[in-house]
Design a protein around this motif. Structure first.
Motif, PDB file in Angstrom:
ATOM      1  N   ASP A  99       0.869  -1.168   0.000  1.00 14.63           N
ATOM      2  CA  ASP A  99       0.000   0.000   0.000  1.00 14.63           C
ATOM      3  C   ASP A  99       0.912   1.226   0.000  1.00 14.63           C
ATOM      4  O   ASP A  99       1.369   1.669   1.056  1.00 14.63           O
ATOM      5  CB  ASP A  99      -0.903  -0.013   1.242  1.00 14.63           C
ATOM      6  CG  ASP A  99      -1.896   1.152   1.257  1.00 14.63           C
ATOM      7  OD1 ASP A  99      -1.698   2.111   0.487  1.00 14.63           O
ATOM      8  OD2 ASP A  99      -2.861   1.100   2.050  1.00 14.63           O
ATOM      9  N   THR A 100       1.192   1.761  -1.169  1.00 14.92           N
ATOM     10  CA  THR A 100       2.113   2.890  -1.258  1.00 14.92           C
ATOM     11  C   THR A 100       1.529   4.155  -0.641  1.00 14.92           C
ATOM     12  O   THR A 100       2.273   5.027  -0.188  1.00 14.92           O
ATOM     13  CB  THR A 100       2.492   3.174  -2.725  1.00 14.92           C
ATOM     14  OG1 THR A 100       1.303   3.401  -3.489  1.00 14.92           O
ATOM     15  CG2 THR A 100       3.258   1.994  -3.326  1.00 14.92           C
ATOM     16  N   GLY A 101       0.203   4.252  -0.619  1.00 15.77           N
ATOM     17  CA  GLY A 101      -0.425   5.425  -0.026  1.00 15.77           C
ATOM     18  C   GLY A 101      -0.133   5.536   1.458  1.00 15.77           C
ATOM     19  O   GLY A 101       0.089   6.626   1.986  1.00 15.77           O
ATOM     20  N   GLN A 102      -0.128   4.405   2.149  1.00 11.87           N
ATOM     21  CA  GLN A 102       0.143   4.396   3.577  1.00 11.87           C
ATOM     22  C   GLN A 102       1.605   4.052   3.880  1.00 11.87           C
ATOM     23  O   GLN A 102       2.060   4.211   5.021  1.00 11.87           O
ATOM     24  CB  GLN A 102      -0.777   3.391   4.287  1.00 11.87           C
ATOM     25  CG  GLN A 102      -2.250   3.698   4.158  1.00 11.87           C
ATOM     26  CD  GLN A 102      -2.638   5.030   4.780  1.00 11.87           C
ATOM     27  OE1 GLN A 102      -1.994   5.522   5.697  1.00 11.87           O
ATOM     28  NE2 GLN A 102      -3.686   5.656   4.248  1.00 11.87           N
ATOM     29  N   LYS A 165       3.094  10.697  -1.942  1.00 10.89           N
ATOM     30  CA  LYS A 165       1.867  10.784  -1.154  1.00 10.89           C
ATOM     31  C   LYS A 165       2.129  11.615   0.092  1.00 10.89           C
ATOM     32  O   LYS A 165       3.259  11.700   0.581  1.00 10.89           O
ATOM     33  CB  LYS A 165       1.390   9.386  -0.744  1.00 10.89           C
ATOM     34  CG  LYS A 165       1.228   8.411  -1.890  1.00 10.89           C
ATOM     35  CD  LYS A 165       0.043   8.755  -2.768  1.00 10.89           C
ATOM     36  CE  LYS A 165      -0.178   7.677  -3.833  1.00 10.89           C
ATOM     37  NZ  LYS A 165      -1.337   7.960  -4.684  1.00 10.89           N
ATOM     38  N   TRP A 167       1.641  11.817   3.954  1.00 12.82           N
ATOM     39  CA  TRP A 167       1.276  11.078   5.154  1.00 12.82           C
ATOM     40  C   TRP A 167       0.661  12.064   6.138  1.00 12.82           C
ATOM     41  O   TRP A 167       1.244  13.108   6.438  1.00 12.82           O
ATOM     42  CB  TRP A 167       2.502  10.429   5.798  1.00 12.82           C
ATOM     43  CG  TRP A 167       2.999   9.220   5.078  1.00 12.82           C
ATOM     44  CD1 TRP A 167       2.298   8.405   4.257  1.00 12.82           C
ATOM     45  CD2 TRP A 167       4.328   8.695   5.128  1.00 12.82           C
ATOM     46  NE1 TRP A 167       3.093   7.384   3.786  1.00 12.82           N
ATOM     47  CE2 TRP A 167       4.346   7.537   4.308  1.00 12.82           C
ATOM     48  CE3 TRP A 167       5.497   9.070   5.781  1.00 12.82           C
ATOM     49  CZ2 TRP A 167       5.484   6.766   4.130  1.00 12.82           C
ATOM     50  CZ3 TRP A 167       6.635   8.298   5.613  1.00 12.82           C
ATOM     51  CH2 TRP A 167       6.621   7.157   4.793  1.00 12.82           C
ATOM     52  N   ARG A 218      -4.579   3.016  10.981  1.00 10.60           N
ATOM     53  CA  ARG A 218      -4.304   3.037   9.544  1.00 10.60           C
ATOM     54  C   ARG A 218      -3.545   1.798   9.108  1.00 10.60           C
ATOM     55  O   ARG A 218      -3.729   1.299   7.999  1.00 10.60           O
ATOM     56  CB  ARG A 218      -3.530   4.305   9.187  1.00 10.60           C
ATOM     57  CG  ARG A 218      -4.352   5.567   9.349  1.00 10.60           C
ATOM     58  CD  ARG A 218      -3.797   6.702   8.532  1.00 10.60           C
ATOM     59  NE  ARG A 218      -4.718   7.824   8.507  1.00 10.60           N
ATOM     60  CZ  ARG A 218      -4.635   8.825   7.654  1.00 10.60           C
ATOM     61  NH1 ARG A 218      -3.681   8.846   6.740  1.00 10.60           N
ATOM     62  NH2 ARG A 218      -5.495   9.813   7.701  1.00 10.60           N
ATOM     63  N   VAL A 219      -2.675   1.313   9.968  1.00 12.48           N
ATOM     64  CA  VAL A 219      -1.961   0.069   9.663  1.00 12.48           C
ATOM     65  C   VAL A 219      -2.953  -1.074   9.509  1.00 12.48           C
ATOM     66  O   VAL A 219      -2.887  -1.867   8.556  1.00 12.48           O
ATOM     67  CB  VAL A 219      -0.940  -0.266  10.768  1.00 12.48           C
ATOM     68  CG1 VAL A 219      -0.286  -1.622  10.500  1.00 12.48           C
ATOM     69  CG2 VAL A 219       0.129   0.824  10.864  1.00 12.48           C
ATOM     70  N   SER A 222      -5.028  -0.719   6.301  1.00 11.46           N
ATOM     71  CA  SER A 222      -4.222  -1.010   5.125  1.00 11.46           C
ATOM     72  C   SER A 222      -3.954  -2.504   4.997  1.00 11.46           C
ATOM     73  O   SER A 222      -4.071  -3.079   3.910  1.00 11.46           O
ATOM     74  CB  SER A 222      -2.906  -0.236   5.200  1.00 11.46           C
ATOM     75  OG  SER A 222      -2.099  -0.502   4.068  1.00 11.46           O
ATOM     76  N   HIS A 225      -6.994  -4.269   3.813  1.00 11.39           N
ATOM     77  CA  HIS A 225      -7.234  -4.038   2.385  1.00 11.39           C
ATOM     78  C   HIS A 225      -6.324  -4.916   1.529  1.00 11.39           C
ATOM     79  O   HIS A 225      -6.759  -5.491   0.530  1.00 11.39           O
ATOM     80  CB  HIS A 225      -6.992  -2.565   2.067  1.00 11.39           C
ATOM     81  CG  HIS A 225      -7.057  -2.248   0.604  1.00 11.39           C
ATOM     82  ND1 HIS A 225      -8.233  -2.224  -0.116  1.00 11.39           N
ATOM     83  CD2 HIS A 225      -6.068  -1.970  -0.299  1.00 11.39           C
ATOM     84  CE1 HIS A 225      -7.985  -1.932  -1.379  1.00 11.39           C
ATOM     85  NE2 HIS A 225      -6.684  -1.762  -1.516  1.00 11.39           N
ATOM     86  N   VAL A 226      -5.058  -5.024   1.923  1.00 18.39           N
ATOM     87  CA  VAL A 226      -4.097  -5.829   1.154  1.00 18.39           C
ATOM     88  C   VAL A 226      -4.440  -7.313   1.242  1.00 18.39           C
ATOM     89  O   VAL A 226      -4.365  -8.050   0.242  1.00 18.39           O
ATOM     90  CB  VAL A 226      -2.662  -5.590   1.653  1.00 18.39           C
ATOM     91  CG1 VAL A 226      -1.686  -6.584   1.012  1.00 18.39           C
ATOM     92  CG2 VAL A 226      -2.219  -4.165   1.337  1.00 18.39           C
TER      93      VAL A 226
END
Length: 232
Positions: A99-102, A165, A167, A218-219, A222, A225-226
């Motif tokens: 997840d590059t966004g996070q 992104k 953070w 958030r971890v 994420s 989601h992955v």
């Protein structure tokens, strides 16, 4: 062979609003107990690129299926990834998703010793709160790695990540291990994980002892989601 320490260096810091705590603080344990409990869930991550650049970082055992959460920049451009456990045992690992966004990555290894990390709550974190930072579980000489006791300096910080992104809502702390901090857990005084270490503030390329961790909420989102489309 070239070597790189697995921690992203941030050179710009944006200031966010402070958070307020409305829930009771967790029951605290001694720093020694917090470190011992946390170490059971920490694993080393080593990445070698096609050019032979070797990066070191940390990761946390996420579940009993061998999934490991680490910082995405630790395994960027990797040609081979291995995980190193506290007893020195090493084995190969594969990337499940990033997840590059996070700024986090999910790895999987077939046989992982230890136990999954215990999530806490970052939304109630407050400046001045005591925390413990853990990094790569062994030093270069094979000894147990350092445990850093510090405090939260600020919450809801924002800074640019390594993938273009922004953070946001990052936890600022001085509990930054000297080796392999990237991907390591930030623990509260009860031994629960409240953040994943992702970056250090380094004006002119030199660390000044300030790090940033992604909040555990958030971890968790994420990682979910992955892993949701491929639980195994």
């Amino acid at each position: 062979m070239a070597k790189a320490i697995g921690i992203f260096v941030a050179t710009i810091l944006y200031f966010g609003a402070a958070a307020s705590a409305t829930q009771a603080a967790p029951t605290c344990a001694s720093p020694e107990r917090v470190a011992a409990q946390g170490r059971e869930a920490v694993i080393g991550v080593e990445s070698i690129s096609a050019e032979g650049v070797r990066s070191f970082g940390a990761g946390v055992i996420w579940d009993y299926s061998g999934h490991i959460i680490t910082a995405a920049h630790v395994i960027t451009n990797s040609n081979r990834i291995s995980v190193v456990q506290a007893n020195g045992r090493s084995e190969s690992a594969r990337i499940v998703g990033v997840d590059t966004g996070q700024g986090i990555a999910v790895l999987r290894a077939e046989s992982v010793l230890g136990r999954p990390i215990t999530p806490g709550q970052a939304e109630t974190a407050r400046p001045g709160q005591s925390v413990v930072g853990l990094g790569y579980p062994r030093t270069r000489e094979g000894e147990p790695a350092d445990v850093v006791i510090g405090v939260i300096g600020a919450v809801k910080r924002a800074l640019p990540g390594p993938y273009g992104k922004l953070w946001t809502e990052m936890i600022q702390t001085d509990a930054l291990p000297s080796f392999g901090a990237g991907g390591g857990p930030l623990l509260d005084c009860a031994g629960q994980m409240i953040g994943l270490s992702l970056a250090v503030l380094a004006p002119e390329g030199r660390s000044i002892g300030i790090g940033f961790a992604l909040p555990i909420e958030r971890v968790m989102a994420s990682a979910s989601h992955v892993l949701s489309p491929r639980l195994h």
